[in-house]
Scaffold this active site. Structure first.
Site, PDB file in Angstrom:
ATOM      1  N   ASP A  16       0.840  -1.210   0.000  1.00  0.00           N
ATOM      2  CA  ASP A  16       0.000   0.000   0.000  1.00  0.00           C
ATOM      3  C   ASP A  16       0.871   1.254   0.000  1.00  0.00           C
ATOM      4  O   ASP A  16       1.963   1.259   0.576  1.00  0.00           O
ATOM      5  CB  ASP A  16      -0.907  -0.025   1.247  1.00  0.00           C
ATOM      6  N   HIS A  33       2.392   3.526  -9.120  1.00  0.00           N
ATOM      7  CA  HIS A  33       2.254   2.090  -9.380  1.00  0.00           C
ATOM      8  C   HIS A  33       3.474   1.545 -10.123  1.00  0.00           C
ATOM      9  O   HIS A  33       3.914   0.426  -9.866  1.00  0.00           O
ATOM     10  CB  HIS A  33       0.970   1.817 -10.166  1.00  0.00           C
ATOM     11  N   LEU A 127      11.361 -20.148  -5.221  1.00  0.00           N
ATOM     12  CA  LEU A 127      10.340 -19.261  -4.640  1.00  0.00           C
ATOM     13  C   LEU A 127       9.018 -19.489  -5.358  1.00  0.00           C
ATOM     14  O   LEU A 127       8.972 -19.520  -6.588  1.00  0.00           O
ATOM     15  CB  LEU A 127      10.784 -17.789  -4.805  1.00  0.00           C
TER      16      LEU A 127
HETATM   17  C1  FPP Z   1      -1.868   0.113  -3.370  1.00  0.00           C
HETATM   18  O1  FPP Z   1      -1.447   1.457  -3.379  1.00  0.00           O
HETATM   19  C2  FPP Z   1      -1.444  -0.583  -4.564  1.00  0.00           C
HETATM   20  C3  FPP Z   1      -2.251  -1.111  -5.532  1.00  0.00           C
HETATM   21  C4  FPP Z   1      -3.726  -1.019  -5.503  1.00  0.00           C
HETATM   22  C5  FPP Z   1      -1.705  -1.793  -6.707  1.00  0.00           C
HETATM   23  C6  FPP Z   1      -0.526  -2.662  -6.466  1.00  0.00           C
HETATM   24  C7  FPP Z   1       0.297  -2.667  -7.672  1.00  0.00           C
HETATM   25  C8  FPP Z   1       1.649  -2.609  -7.692  1.00  0.00           C
HETATM   26  C9  FPP Z   1       2.483  -2.645  -6.487  1.00  0.00           C
HETATM   27  C10 FPP Z   1       2.349  -2.467  -8.977  1.00  0.00           C
HETATM   28  C11 FPP Z   1       2.536  -3.651  -9.825  1.00  0.00           C
HETATM   29  C12 FPP Z   1       2.448  -4.951  -9.181  1.00  0.00           C
HETATM   30  C13 FPP Z   1       2.721  -6.102  -9.798  1.00  0.00           C
HETATM   31  C14 FPP Z   1       2.532  -7.389  -9.079  1.00  0.00           C
HETATM   32  C15 FPP Z   1       3.206  -6.141 -11.166  1.00  0.00           C
HETATM   33  P1  FPP Z   1      -2.555   2.594  -3.418  1.00  0.00           P
HETATM   34  O2  FPP Z   1      -2.795   2.961  -4.844  1.00  0.00           O
HETATM   35  O3  FPP Z   1      -3.765   2.134  -2.669  1.00  0.00           O
HETATM   36  O4  FPP Z   1      -1.830   3.747  -2.665  1.00  0.00           O
HETATM   37  P2  FPP Z   1      -2.501   4.876  -1.744  1.00  0.00           P
HETATM   38  O5  FPP Z   1      -3.102   4.173  -0.570  1.00  0.00           O
HETATM   39  O6  FPP Z   1      -1.353   5.748  -1.381  1.00  0.00           O
HETATM   40  O7  FPP Z   1      -3.521   5.581  -2.600  1.00  0.00           O
END
Ligand code: FPP
Length: 248
Positions: A16, A33, A127
């Protein structure tokens, strides 16, 4: 593979803070992201270095479909790019990639690549990397109940045979030991409908650090904290095996 008892066998992570990381830099959320995807590489390398054999990442929740259309679209393009560019290297590194969750809403190009990646057979993977995509813990429980109900209807299971073991076998990740350490970055202290069943006895570790800022030092801190905890599984201290001196 043998390794110190102080290391988790299975690490589960809510990644997150991508959006806030980008906001701090006055950049679009999608940039966060992209930085988040680089942090995925960091944690995969870490698990390989340290000999942690299973890693499960919450990449996209069933609720994330409700985000603004342009953000969902950008995430889909990112997932596709990562699948196109990373699977070969992961395979070379003996990482078995698989997915849990409802993938029916993902674009066909992504679903095809998910299936192709999962189909790669590694004789002894270093893994097992599971990406939860379109995943929800409650939906996971519901599909497990449905599968057992179908077996009852087919006459291959009696209702009195439904217990923690049969339900557990119908859940996602049933082939892995349950996560022993859960990490959530980004400052929130919630499970957010991640692995509800599987996290029953998991040690929970939270940090304010935003996901794209993840580094080895932070993971070392989480693992050291985990190593110092006493896991009692409902028992009392005196009932537990005496920990080895080096684990102290
Ligand atoms: C949460 O941060 C993250 C996500 C909803 C998406 C997770 C994706 C990635 C880490 C990138 C790619 C992953 C892979 C496996 C290729 P948020 O957007 O909720 O952040 P915030 O809480 O600050 O708004």
């Amino acid at each position: 593979m043998s390794h110190s008892a102080a290391l988790p066998n299975h690490l589960a992570v809510i990644m997150d803070g991508n959006g806030r990381w980008a906001k701090q830099r006055q950049r679009p959320r999608t940039l966060g992201h992209r930085a988040g995807a680089r942090a995925v590489r960091t944690i995969v390398e870490y698990c390989l270095k340290r000999g942690i054999p299973a890693l499960t990442l919450f990449a996209f929740s069933s609720e994330n479909w409700n985000r603004p259309e342009d953000e969902v679209g950008a995430l889909m393009r990112l997932f596709l790019r990562v699948l196109e560019s990373e699977v070969e290297e992961l395979t070379r590194q003996q990482v078995h990639l698989r997915f849990i969750g409802d993938r029916s809403r993902f674009p066909e190009g992504i679903r095809a690549r998910m299936g192709a990646a999962e189909a790669i057979r590694l004789p002894s993977p270093k893994l097992t990397l599971t990406l939860a995509a379109g995943y929800g813990g409650r939906a996971d429980l519901a599909q497990a109940a449905r599968r057992l109900a179908e077996r009852v209807q087919a006459g291959t299971l009696r209702p009195d045979q439904i217990d923690e073991a049969t339900l557990g076998e119908a859940m996602s990740l049933a082939d892995l030991p349950p996560p022993d350490l859960f990490i959530r970055t980004g400052g929130e202290h919630r499970i957010s409908n991640f692995l509800l069943w599987q996290l029953a006895y998991t040690e929970l570790w939270f940090t304010d650090v935003l996901w794209p800022d993840l580094d080895d030092a932070l993971l070392d801190t989480a693992i050291a904290d985990f190593a110092g905890r006493e896991r009692r599984f409902g028992l009392i201290s005196e009932q537990l095996p005496t920990p080895a001196l080096e684990a102290r």
